[in-house]
Design an enzyme around this catalytic site. Structure first.
Site, PDB file in Angstrom:
ATOM      1  N   HIS A  31     -39.448 -12.347   6.700  1.00  0.00           N
ATOM      2  CA  HIS A  31     -40.446 -11.219   7.521  1.00  0.00           C
ATOM      3  C   HIS A  31     -41.727 -11.888   7.774  1.00  0.00           C
ATOM      4  CE1 HIS A  31     -41.773  -6.862   8.275  1.00  0.00           C
ATOM      5  NE2 HIS A  31     -43.183  -7.621   8.082  1.00  0.00           N
ATOM      6  N   GLU A  32     -42.392 -12.248   6.827  1.00  0.00           N
ATOM      7  CA  GLU A  32     -43.727 -12.905   7.342  1.00  0.00           C
ATOM      8  C   GLU A  32     -43.667 -14.110   8.158  1.00  0.00           C
ATOM      9  OE1 GLU A  32     -46.227 -11.094   6.945  1.00  0.00           O
ATOM     10  OE2 GLU A  32     -45.496  -9.891   5.416  1.00  0.00           O
ATOM     11  N   HIS A  74     -43.565 -13.198  11.719  1.00  0.00           N
ATOM     12  CA  HIS A  74     -44.778 -12.816  12.439  1.00  0.00           C
ATOM     13  C   HIS A  74     -45.389 -14.140  12.559  1.00  0.00           C
ATOM     14  CE1 HIS A  74     -45.514  -8.765  11.826  1.00  0.00           C
ATOM     15  NE2 HIS A  74     -45.423  -8.587  10.559  1.00  0.00           N
ATOM     16  N   HIS A  79     -44.150 -15.523  15.973  1.00  0.00           N
ATOM     17  CA  HIS A  79     -44.871 -15.007  17.094  1.00  0.00           C
ATOM     18  C   HIS A  79     -46.168 -15.680  17.483  1.00  0.00           C
ATOM     19  CE1 HIS A  79     -45.586 -10.563  18.862  1.00  0.00           C
ATOM     20  NE2 HIS A  79     -45.429 -11.617  19.679  1.00  0.00           N
TER      21      HIS A  79
END
Length: 671
Positions: free
Chosen positions: A466-467, A470, A473
């Site tokens: 999940h992290e 990010h 991105h």
């Protein structure tokens, strides 16, 4: 004394010179850099030339870069490696930065120049990114009080300063409450059911405190295993009570009055700008345009999910009944959910953990980024770090430097709970150079012990993915302006990349590439891998209701502040219909709900579920074409690289060919 923060860093990749930074450097650096940044603004103000996009909007976008970098360094330290001195500095620096920001956003001469460019934008022949920057700049000033009269402007600034102080205090109180509690146990019989690896963790925690026996803390890697495996129901109840009473203890760290004060200030701020409430103000700039649309979305999900959730809890209650428990409580949930999961799927987190060594999971994330986007990660020891546990990686693409990555994985006294990605420096282009980003991923996983490396639960595996979503991105950002780069997107779009990447954890063929026993090297058996995939939606109804409850609570605080009164009473009423266990009058969620009272999720917590619609729809597209299909990955990369340069729905449609469908989420979650 030379201040290492005041000038561009003479380090590899101009990275933060952590080894040279001392706490006493921060305050003078902020004072000096605010002054320098204001001189840059004065250069725009004092320019007698006709206002243009270049000499006003672009110049403003590039101003204050060193101040932004130092702010990123300081506030990440305040989250990941804080102490009393840093917290004290934060209380001084936050209002200082807020006041500086207000001086700029409420400068009438500067706004006149911005407005002139905005009103005459047709003559500039701007490209899409330039138009977005112009629109965001103009709206940002208006939403920061540029159109207010003198008295209202001053009050708006006062409110902003007060909010920065109170939000900081909220987080500091939660951290203090987390650190202040620990459960010391000397009789191992009280810990029956807890696996040996966790007991060893508790022994080491006790040893670090010069105590015999075992110590359980409220840090998640310590707290959750006790709630999941401890047969001692009284212990589970005590721990859950301590966890649920954080900042709800009527002591110096109580957040109830702070909540009322924060909400009242936000409401006043929104009213000054002409909005009925703070949620209307926030949602005007989100994909979901209004509180009504958010509540319709949450209620639609609630209607679909509640029957599944009730069925799930009924199954847990049957198991509890067999143990003589007639009324289940929330502190029983994890224990019986784990029992049911093992019964249904023959999966035991502790049995799986040896197959998920942190280093191997991290390697899998890196491999995934390589397969999708051609990224290569090389650990470097030449970059300065803020803590010895931090690791640093240079990221390359086709031999060209792409980004710097910091990873920080283990709990510490000075680190807040949870997991997050942040950026020390955004990507942008200036003077022919593509300035590459510095990204940080921070988590709270179990530390390695003398006997074993750090082994992750499967939930922690998905957290790392999940992290890292990010982080990608930020890493893949390819924009001109720093304030449109990476995760600088509308808030209900920001969770798409993170939640999207979690999907790969449930793909059997991909799992086989890294789920290997840390001692034997044996691959996790196929039947276990299949069961992980099959169990993806286990307790999905319950988890959905929990997220909906938090989303509705957030919307209630920011839409109907006049109803708050007693925090606990308000919370129970506004989450009605989403709770499946009896309410405990001694605990409350709101006083430790840092996402909305300290972080950036005010009137935006719904975005986790909103982004699930996006990520389910996006991954369905990958599945249709093959999860490593290069054309699909290239399209998705363009979505990530664009950051905030386009409207997110337009970006999504360019990637997918259509708007996301709620049905994709419902199908994934409930079949």
């Amino acid at each position: 004394m030379k201040n290492p923060l005041s000038e561009p860093f003479q380090t590899i990749h101009s990275s933060a010179p952590f080894a040279e930074i001392k706490e006493e450097h921060f305050l003078p650096a902020f004072q000096e850099l605010i002054k320098t940044s204001e001189e840059e603004i004065n250069g725009i103000l004092n320019n007698d030339a006709e206002p243009t996009f270049e000499n006003v909007i672009e110049a403003l976008s590039y101003s204050g870069k060193q101040l932004d970098v130092v702010s990123g360094i300081f506030f990440n330290l305040n989250s990941a490696e804080t102490n009393d001195e840093i917290q004290k500095i934060a209380q001084e620096v936050s209002p200082m930065l807020t006041e500086y920001s207000a001086r700029i956003s409420q400068n009438e001469v500067l706004f006149e120049k911005i407005k002139k460019v905005y009103d005459e934008k047709e003559k500039y022949n701007l490209d899409e990114e330039q138009q977005m920057l112009l629109n965001d700049t103009y709206k940002g000033f208006v939403r920061s009080g540029a159109l207010l009269n003198g008295a209202d402007k001053e009050r708006f600034k006062e409110i902003s300063i007060e909010l920065s102080k109170k939000s900081l205090q909220f987080g500091q109180n939660v951290l203090a409450e987390t650190n202040n509690y620990f459960k010391h146990i000397t009789d191992e019989n009280e810990l029956k059911g807890i696996p040996e690896a966790i007991l060893q963790q508790y022994r080491e925690e006790a040893k670090s405190r010069d105590l015999d026996g075992y110590v359980i803390t409220l840090q998640f890697p310590s707290y959750l295993p006790a709630m999941t495996y401890a047969e001692n129901r009284d212990l589970r109840k005590e721990l859950a009570l301590a966890y649920g009473k954080k900042s709800f203890n009527n002591n110096e760290f109580d957040n109830q009055e702070l909540i009322r004060e924060i909400i009242a200030l936000k409401q006043e701020k929104a009213r000054l700008l002409g909005y009925a409430n703070y949620s209307e103000f926030v949602l005007e700039e989100r994909m979901a345009k209004s509180p009504g649309q958010v509540l319709n979305f949450l209620n639609e999900l609630l209607e679909k999910a509640r029957p599944y959730a009730e069925k799930e809890i009924a199954e847990l209650k049957e198991l509890a009944k067999a143990d003589g428990i007639d009324e289940m409580h929330s502190y029983d949930h994890s224990f019986y959910a784990e029992k049911l999961r093992k019964k249904k799927f023959d999966i035991d987190d502790e049995e799986l953990k040896p197959y998920f060594q942190l280093e191997k999971v991290e390697e899998a994330v890196f491999t995934l980024a390589d397969k999708l986007f051609g990224l290569e990660f090389r650990e470097t020891h030449d970059v300065q770090k803020y803590h010895e546990e931090v690791k640093t990686y240079e990221i390359f693409e086709n031999g060209e430097f792409k980004a710097l990555l910091y990873t920080d994985y283990f709990p510490r006294k000075g680190k807040r709970a949870g997991a997050w990605m942040t950026s020390f420096r955004n990507q942008y282009r200036e003077a022919g150079q593509n300035i590459r980003p510095h990204i940080s991923v921070v988590c709270n996983f179990s530390k390695p012990s003398a006997e074993t490396p750090s082994l992750l639960t499967f939930q922690e595996v998905t957290t790392l993915f999940h992290e890292f979503g990010h982080a990608l991105h930020g890493v893949l950002a390819d924009t001109t302006y720093p304030n449109l780069s990476g995760t600088s997107v509308k808030w209900d779009f920001v969770e798409l990349p993170s939640q999207f990447l979690e999907n790969f954890c449930y793909e059997p063929d991909f799992l086989k590439t890294f789920a290997r026993h840390y001692q034997t090297g044996e691959t996790l058996p196929d039947d276990k891998i299949q069961k992980i995939s099959d169990s993806k939606n286990f307790m999905e109804g319950y988890q959905t209701l929990r997220q909906i409850g938090l989303g509705k609570l957030d919307m209630a605080y920011h839409s109907t502040p006049e109803k708050i009164g007693d925090v606990k009473t308000f919370e129970v009423k506004e989450t009605e219909g989403t709770n499946l266990y009896p309410a405990n009058p001694e605990t409350a969620t709101s006083p430790a709900f840092s996402h909305i009272f300290q972080g950036g999720y005010s009137a935006g917590y719904y975005s986790y579920k909103w982004a699930e619609v996006l990520d389910a729809d996006a991954f369905q597209y990958f599945k249709e074409n093959g999860i490593f299909n290069p054309e699909t990955a290239a399209k998705y990369r363009r979505l990530l690289a664009a950051g905030g340069t386009k409207d997110p729905m337009e970006l999504y449609k360019e990637f997918r060919g259509s708007e996301p469908k709620v049905e994709s989420l419902l199908k994934r979650a409930f079949g």
